[in-house]
Write an enzyme that holds these catalytic residues in place. Structure first.
Site, PDB file in Angstrom:
ATOM      1  N   HIS A   1      -2.588  10.761   5.286  1.00  0.00           N
ATOM      2  CA  HIS A   1      -3.724   9.842   5.214  1.00  0.00           C
ATOM      3  C   HIS A   1      -3.538   8.664   6.163  1.00  0.00           C
ATOM      4  O   HIS A   1      -4.508   8.191   6.773  1.00  0.00           O
ATOM      5  CB  HIS A   1      -3.952   9.371   3.772  1.00  0.00           C
ATOM      6  CG  HIS A   1      -3.191   8.158   3.357  1.00  0.00           C
ATOM      7  ND1 HIS A   1      -1.907   8.216   2.873  1.00  0.00           N
ATOM      8  CD2 HIS A   1      -3.532   6.846   3.364  1.00  0.00           C
ATOM      9  CE1 HIS A   1      -1.493   6.998   2.579  1.00  0.00           C
ATOM     10  NE2 HIS A   1      -2.460   6.142   2.872  1.00  0.00           N
TER      11      HIS A   1
ATOM     12  N   LEU B   1       0.851  -1.185   0.000  1.00  0.00           N
ATOM     13  CA  LEU B   1       0.000   0.000   0.000  1.00  0.00           C
ATOM     14  C   LEU B   1       0.888   1.236   0.000  1.00  0.00           C
ATOM     15  O   LEU B   1       2.082   1.152   0.298  1.00  0.00           O
ATOM     16  CB  LEU B   1      -0.899   0.012   1.237  1.00  0.00           C
ATOM     17  CG  LEU B   1      -1.897  -1.136   1.373  1.00  0.00           C
ATOM     18  CD1 LEU B   1      -2.519  -1.129   2.763  1.00  0.00           C
ATOM     19  CD2 LEU B   1      -2.977  -1.046   0.296  1.00  0.00           C
ATOM     20  N   ALA B   2       0.290   2.385  -0.276  1.00  0.00           N
ATOM     21  CA  ALA B   2       1.097   3.608  -0.269  1.00  0.00           C
ATOM     22  C   ALA B   2       1.808   3.774   1.064  1.00  0.00           C
ATOM     23  O   ALA B   2       2.988   4.123   1.116  1.00  0.00           O
ATOM     24  CB  ALA B   2       0.222   4.822  -0.560  1.00  0.00           C
ATOM     25  N   GLU B   3       1.113   3.512   2.179  1.00  0.00           N
ATOM     26  CA  GLU B   3       1.745   3.590   3.487  1.00  0.00           C
ATOM     27  C   GLU B   3       1.196   2.536   4.441  1.00  0.00           C
ATOM     28  O   GLU B   3       0.004   2.195   4.388  1.00  0.00           O
ATOM     29  CB  GLU B   3       1.544   4.970   4.148  1.00  0.00           C
ATOM     30  CG  GLU B   3       2.715   5.903   4.014  1.00  0.00           C
ATOM     31  CD  GLU B   3       2.662   6.706   2.724  1.00  0.00           C
ATOM     32  OE1 GLU B   3       3.688   7.306   2.372  1.00  0.00           O
ATOM     33  OE2 GLU B   3       1.600   6.725   2.099  1.00  0.00           O
ATOM     34  N   THR B   4       2.095   2.064   5.285  1.00  0.00           N
ATOM     35  CA  THR B   4       1.737   1.286   6.462  1.00  0.00           C
ATOM     36  C   THR B   4       2.191   2.083   7.673  1.00  0.00           C
ATOM     37  O   THR B   4       3.348   2.514   7.743  1.00  0.00           O
ATOM     38  CB  THR B   4       2.409  -0.096   6.450  1.00  0.00           C
ATOM     39  OG1 THR B   4       1.921  -0.851   5.332  1.00  0.00           O
ATOM     40  CG2 THR B   4       2.110  -0.858   7.725  1.00  0.00           C
TER      41      THR B   4
END
Length: 270
Positions: free
Chosen positions: A74, A45-48
Site C-alpha cells: 500500500h 502510521l502502518a508505513e512511511t
C-alpha cells in the site's frame, strides 16, 4: 533545521478516510536509518515510505513505527500516486527494493494504478500449538511466505467477525498473520471472490487496514484453490479496502486507487 516535504495518501481507495494511509517522502538521498525510523515512529502510521531516484527510476524503503520492512504494497501504491500527482511521473514507475526485486506501478488515469508485484507463492507451514488458542473454531489450511503466516478460515463471516488475540499473535514472532476465506463482500455489500485481514503486532501494527503485499501470496493461493483468473478481493478491516488482481506467471497484477490526504513540511534538527 532541515525541512522536507512529506505527503500522506490513502491507498486502495478512491476517497480519503478509507483504505490504508501511508506517509511518503521523496528525497534526493537516503536519510540515516535512525532518522527514517524516527520519522516513521513519529507518524505512527502502518508505513512511511522513503523514495530516492536511482538508475532504474526510483528506489523505495518502508518503515513501520517499530522497524524497516522488506515489502509493503500500500505504501508503494501511495508513493507512485505521489510521484504521479506531485512530481509529474507518467511512464511506468519502477521502484527497486532491497529484498523483493523491482516493483512497477503504472498510472492509468483517474486515480487508478496498475501494480506489477512478485508472486510470493505460499509454502507449507507446520502449525504451531498457539493456533488452538488463536482459532478455537478451527481452520481449513495454513501456509506461509518469507515474512507472513496465512490461515484460511471456514467462512468469510469467520474472517469478518474474528477477534484477534494480539498478545498471542505476537508470540508467532516477527511474522505477520493474515486470515482469509473464499467469498464475502465489501462493507457496502459488493460481492468479492475472497476476503482477508492482517495483523502484525510485532511490527507495531495491530491491524493493517489494507495490505498490498499479502495479496502477492493470496492471489497465488486462491488461484491454486479456485483456478487462475481475475479476482476481486476485500480486506475486511474497519476502514476496508477493495483490490482487483490476477496471477501472471511469476508476477501478481493488482489494481488499486489512491487519494492524497495531506501535504506537509517536516522539520528535522541539523
Amino acid at each position: 533545521m532541515r525541512e522536507f516535504k512529506m505527503f500522506q495518501a490513502d491507498a486502495f481507495t478512491d476517497t480519503v478516510f478509507a483504505g490504508n494511509p501511508a506517509a511518503v517522502l521523496i528525497l534526493k538521498d537516503w536519510l540515516p536509518e535512525a532518522g527514517m525510523q524516527a520519522i516513521a515512529a513519529e507518524n505512527n502510521l502502518a508505513e512511511t515510505a522513503f523514495v530516492i531516484p536511482d538508475a532504474e527510476g526510483y528506489a523505495i524503503r518502508w518503515f513501520t513505527p517499530a522497524q524497516e520492512v522488506a515489502f509493503c504494497g500500500h505504501a508503494t501504491l501511495a508513493s507512485a500516486h505521489i510521484l504521479a500527482t506531485e512530481y509529474g511521473a507518467t511512464d511506468p514507475i519502477r521502484l527497486s527494493t532491497r529484498k523483493v526485486g523491482t516493483l512497477i506501478v503504472t498510472p492509468e488515469g483517474n486515480g487508478r494504478y496498475g501494480m506489477d508485484l512478485p508472486a510470493l507463492s505460499p509454502t507449507p507451514l507446520q502449525t504451531p500449538e498457539i493456533f488452538a488458542t488463536l482459532f478455537p473454531g478451527g481452520w481449513v489450511a495454513a501456509c506461509r511466505n518469507f515474512e507472513n503466516i496465512f490461515v484460511e478460515l471456514p467462512s468469510a463471516e469467520d474472517v469478518l467477525t474474528y477477534m484477534p488475540d494480539l498478545a498471542a499473535i505476537e508470540t508467532l514472532g516477527p511474522q505477520g498473520l493474515c486470515i482469509t476465506a473464499a467469498g464475502g463482500h465489501t462493507h457496502d455489500g459488493k460481492q468479492v471472490d475472497f476476503v482477508s485481514r492482517y495483523f502484525a503486532p510485532a511490527a507495531g501494527i495491530d491491524e493493517d487496514p489494507v495490505t498490498g503485499s499479502t495479496h502477492s501470496t493470496l492471489i497465488p493461493y486462491w488461484s491454486t484453490k479456485l483456478g487462475a483468473r481475475p479476482f476481486s478481493a476485500f480486506q475486511a478491516s474497519p476502514r476496508g479496502g477493495y483490490l482487483e488482481g490476477c496471477l501472471a506467471g511469476d508476477r501478481v497484477k493488482l489494481t488499486g486507487r489512491a487519494a492524497t490526504f495531506m501535504r506537509a513540511t517536516i522539520c528535522l534538527p541539523d
